[in-house]
Structure formats: C-alpha cells, structure tokens
Design a protein around this motif. Structure first.
Motif, short mmCIF file in Angstrom:
data_model
loop_
_atom_site.label_atom_id
_atom_site.label_comp_id
_atom_site.label_asym_id
_atom_site.label_seq_id
_atom_site.Cartn_x
_atom_site.Cartn_y
_atom_site.Cartn_z
N GLU A 1 0.83 -1.20 0.00
CA GLU A 1 0.00 0.00 0.00
C GLU A 1 0.87 1.26 0.00
O GLU A 1 0.56 2.25 -0.68
N TYR A 2 1.98 1.23 0.75
CA TYR A 2 2.89 2.38 0.76
C TYR A 2 3.45 2.62 -0.63
O TYR A 2 3.50 3.77 -1.12
N GLN A 3 3.89 1.55 -1.28
CA GLN A 3 4.47 1.68 -2.62
C GLN A 3 3.43 2.16 -3.64
O GLN A 3 3.73 2.97 -4.52
N ARG A 4 2.17 1.68 -3.51
CA ARG A 4 1.11 2.12 -4.41
C ARG A 4 0.83 3.61 -4.25
O ARG A 4 0.71 4.36 -5.23
N LEU A 5 0.73 4.04 -2.99
CA LEU A 5 0.46 5.45 -2.72
C LEU A 5 1.61 6.34 -3.18
O LEU A 5 1.39 7.43 -3.71
N ASP A 6 2.83 5.86 -2.99
CA ASP A 6 4.01 6.62 -3.42
C ASP A 6 3.99 6.80 -4.94
O ASP A 6 4.24 7.90 -5.46
N SER A 7 3.68 5.72 -5.66
CA SER A 7 3.61 5.78 -7.13
C SER A 7 2.48 6.70 -7.58
O SER A 7 2.64 7.49 -8.53
N THR A 8 1.33 6.62 -6.90
CA THR A 8 0.19 7.46 -7.24
C THR A 8 0.52 8.93 -7.06
O THR A 8 0.19 9.77 -7.92
N LEU A 9 1.17 9.27 -5.94
CA LEU A 9 1.53 10.66 -5.68
C LEU A 9 2.51 11.19 -6.72
O LEU A 9 2.39 12.34 -7.17
N LYS A 10 3.47 10.38 -7.10
CA LYS A 10 4.45 10.80 -8.11
C LYS A 10 3.76 11.03 -9.46
O LYS A 10 4.05 12.00 -10.17
N ALA A 11 2.85 10.10 -9.82
CA ALA A 11 2.13 10.23 -11.09
C ALA A 11 1.23 11.45 -11.09
O ALA A 11 1.16 12.21 -12.08
N ASP A 12 0.54 11.69 -9.97
CA ASP A 12 -0.35 12.85 -9.86
C ASP A 12 0.43 14.16 -9.89
O ASP A 12 -0.04 15.16 -10.47
N SER A 13 1.60 14.15 -9.27
CA SER A 13 2.43 15.36 -9.28
C SER A 13 2.91 15.67 -10.70
O SER A 13 2.98 16.84 -11.10
N ALA A 14 3.22 14.63 -11.44
CA ALA A 14 3.68 14.82 -12.83
C ALA A 14 2.57 15.38 -13.71
O ALA A 14 2.81 16.19 -14.61
N LYS A 15 1.32 14.96 -13.43
CA LYS A 15 0.18 15.46 -14.22
C LYS A 15 -0.04 16.95 -13.98
O LYS A 15 -0.32 17.70 -14.91
N GLY A 16 0.05 17.34 -12.71
CA GLY A 16 -0.10 18.75 -12.37
C GLY A 16 -1.52 19.26 -12.32
O GLY A 16 -1.73 20.43 -11.99
N ASN A 17 -2.50 18.42 -12.64
CA ASN A 17 -3.89 18.91 -12.65
C ASN A 17 -4.78 18.15 -11.67
O ASN A 17 -6.00 18.18 -11.77
N VAL A 18 -4.15 17.44 -10.70
CA VAL A 18 -4.91 16.69 -9.71
C VAL A 18 -5.26 17.63 -8.55
O VAL A 18 -4.42 18.43 -8.10
N ALA A 19 -6.50 17.52 -8.06
CA ALA A 19 -6.97 18.40 -6.99
C ALA A 19 -6.09 18.28 -5.74
O ALA A 19 -5.64 17.18 -5.40
N LYS A 20 -5.87 19.42 -5.09
CA LYS A 20 -5.02 19.44 -3.89
C LYS A 20 -5.60 18.55 -2.78
O LYS A 20 -4.85 17.90 -2.05
N THR A 21 -6.91 18.51 -2.66
CA THR A 21 -7.53 17.67 -1.62
C THR A 21 -7.21 16.20 -1.84
O THR A 21 -6.97 15.46 -0.88
N VAL A 22 -7.18 15.78 -3.10
CA VAL A 22 -6.84 14.38 -3.42
C VAL A 22 -5.37 14.12 -3.09
O VAL A 22 -5.04 13.09 -2.49
N MET A 23 -4.52 15.05 -3.46
CA MET A 23 -3.07 14.91 -3.19
C MET A 23 -2.82 14.85 -1.67
O MET A 23 -2.04 14.02 -1.20
N ASP A 24 -3.49 15.75 -0.96
CA ASP A 24 -3.32 15.78 0.50
C ASP A 24 -3.78 14.48 1.14
O ASP A 24 -3.13 13.95 2.05
#
Length: 202
Positions: A71-94
């Motif tokens: 789960e840690y690795q999945r969340l880490d990958s998701t955060l990196k992918a979302d950061s690269a997109k740049g258009n993911v809502a801040k609430t989701v990122m948080d």
C-alpha cells in the motif's frame, strides 16, 4: 529535596522488607521460591502455543507487513504520477499523502507493533495454562503454609528458602527439568544447572 525524600522512603521500605523477611524466617515461617511464568514454560501446552505463535508471526503478521508495504508503494507511485500530471486536486493529493504517511508510520514501528501482537496472541493461547498452573500453585500454598514467596532471582545465596516447583509440578502431573528440581541455592550457583556461575559463559 523531592529526590532525597524518595530515596529515604525507598530505603525505609527496603529495611522494613528485610526485617520482615528476617522476622518470618526467625519465627519459622516458610519462604518459598516460585515463578508462575517459568512453570508455564515447563508445561506441554507451552510448546504447542510457541509453535502456533511462530506460525502466526510468519503467516499472519508477515502477510500484514506485506499489505502495508504494498500500500505504501502504491500510494508513493500514485503521488508521483499525480504530481507529474499537475492537474490533480489538492484535496486528493493531501489525502493520498496522509495515507502514505500512515503507512510509513506503520512500517517504521512495525517491529514493536508485531511484537505486541505476537505477545497478545501467545498470551491468549496460554490463558488456560496460566489458570491451570495458578490453581495448582494456590493448592500448594494452602497446603504448605508459606509466609513469603520469592522469585528465583530475588534472594541471596544461602537464604533459608524452599523450592516450590516440584510441589506444583506434582499437582500438575508434569516432569521438571533438572535445574528446577534441586535446592534453589544449588540451582543458582551450579553452572551445569544454568545457574549464575554459568551465566557469564558466552
């Protein structure tokens, strides 16, 4: 000043305890040596519980650790992918970042968490055995009329004490290892019985 008062109180308590032991010994009140935990470890049920606990550690706790890691690795990958997109809502990122931190905390303290869970599991398995040993122990207490009970490491060599382990073992119908059948002073002083003289050996 507070530390001094505490030290005086402790010294007084120790003197009182020593005088009480000497008075009981002088008046013929018997002093027994026993440890409930040691007696439980002699029981056949302990070996079964120990084996089951090892299986629990390997299968259940091992699988739980892997879930946290995945789960840690999945969340880490998701955060990196979302950061690269740049258009993911801040609430989701948080939210994802908070979840990742929770997983990180679980992994960081996993050794302590797993140890607590393992101990709780073993205690649950051994609860009936502790009850069984306690019943036998109380029966011996009532029969032998001890005035004081000490743990094996709570008295000085040469003290006038009686080994309670054989009496409790007889009530339970179990065989004791040699180190628990002899005079407590001998067991503490004999390297061949695992006593203090042998404890210094590597």
């Amino acid at each position: 000043m507070k530390k001094v008062l505490m030290a005086v109180a402790l010294f007084t308590a120790l003197c009182f305890g020593s005088n009480k032991l000497n008075a009981q010994t002088a008046t013929g009140s018997k002093v027994g040596v026993f440890d409930l935990d040691i007696m439980v470890q002699v029981m056949p049920e302990y070996r079964v519980a120990d084996s089951l606990t090892q299986i629990y550690n390997r299968d259940t706790l091992g699988a739980e650790y892997q879930v946290y890691m995945n789960e840690y690795q999945r969340l880490d990958s998701t955060l990196k992918a979302d950061s690269a997109k740049g258009n993911v809502a801040k609430t989701v990122m948080d939210y994802n970042n908070q979840q990742k931190q929770q997983m990180a905390t679980q992994l960081m303290y996993w050794q302590q968490i797993a140890q607590q869970k393992s101990q709780a599991y073993q205690q649950q398995l051994l609860a009936p055995t502790y009850k069984k040993v306690l019943t036998a122990y109380k029966k011996v207490l009532a029969l032998k009329k001890y005035g004081l009970i000490l743990k094996p490491d709570a008295y000085e060599l040469g003290s006038n004490v009686e080994n309670m382990f054989p009496f409790v073992a007889k009530e339970l119908g179990v065989t004791l290892p040699q180190g628990l059948t002899v005079d407590p002073n001998q067991a503490l002083n004999d390297p061949s019985l695992g006593g203090a003289a042998g404890a210094a050996k590597p």
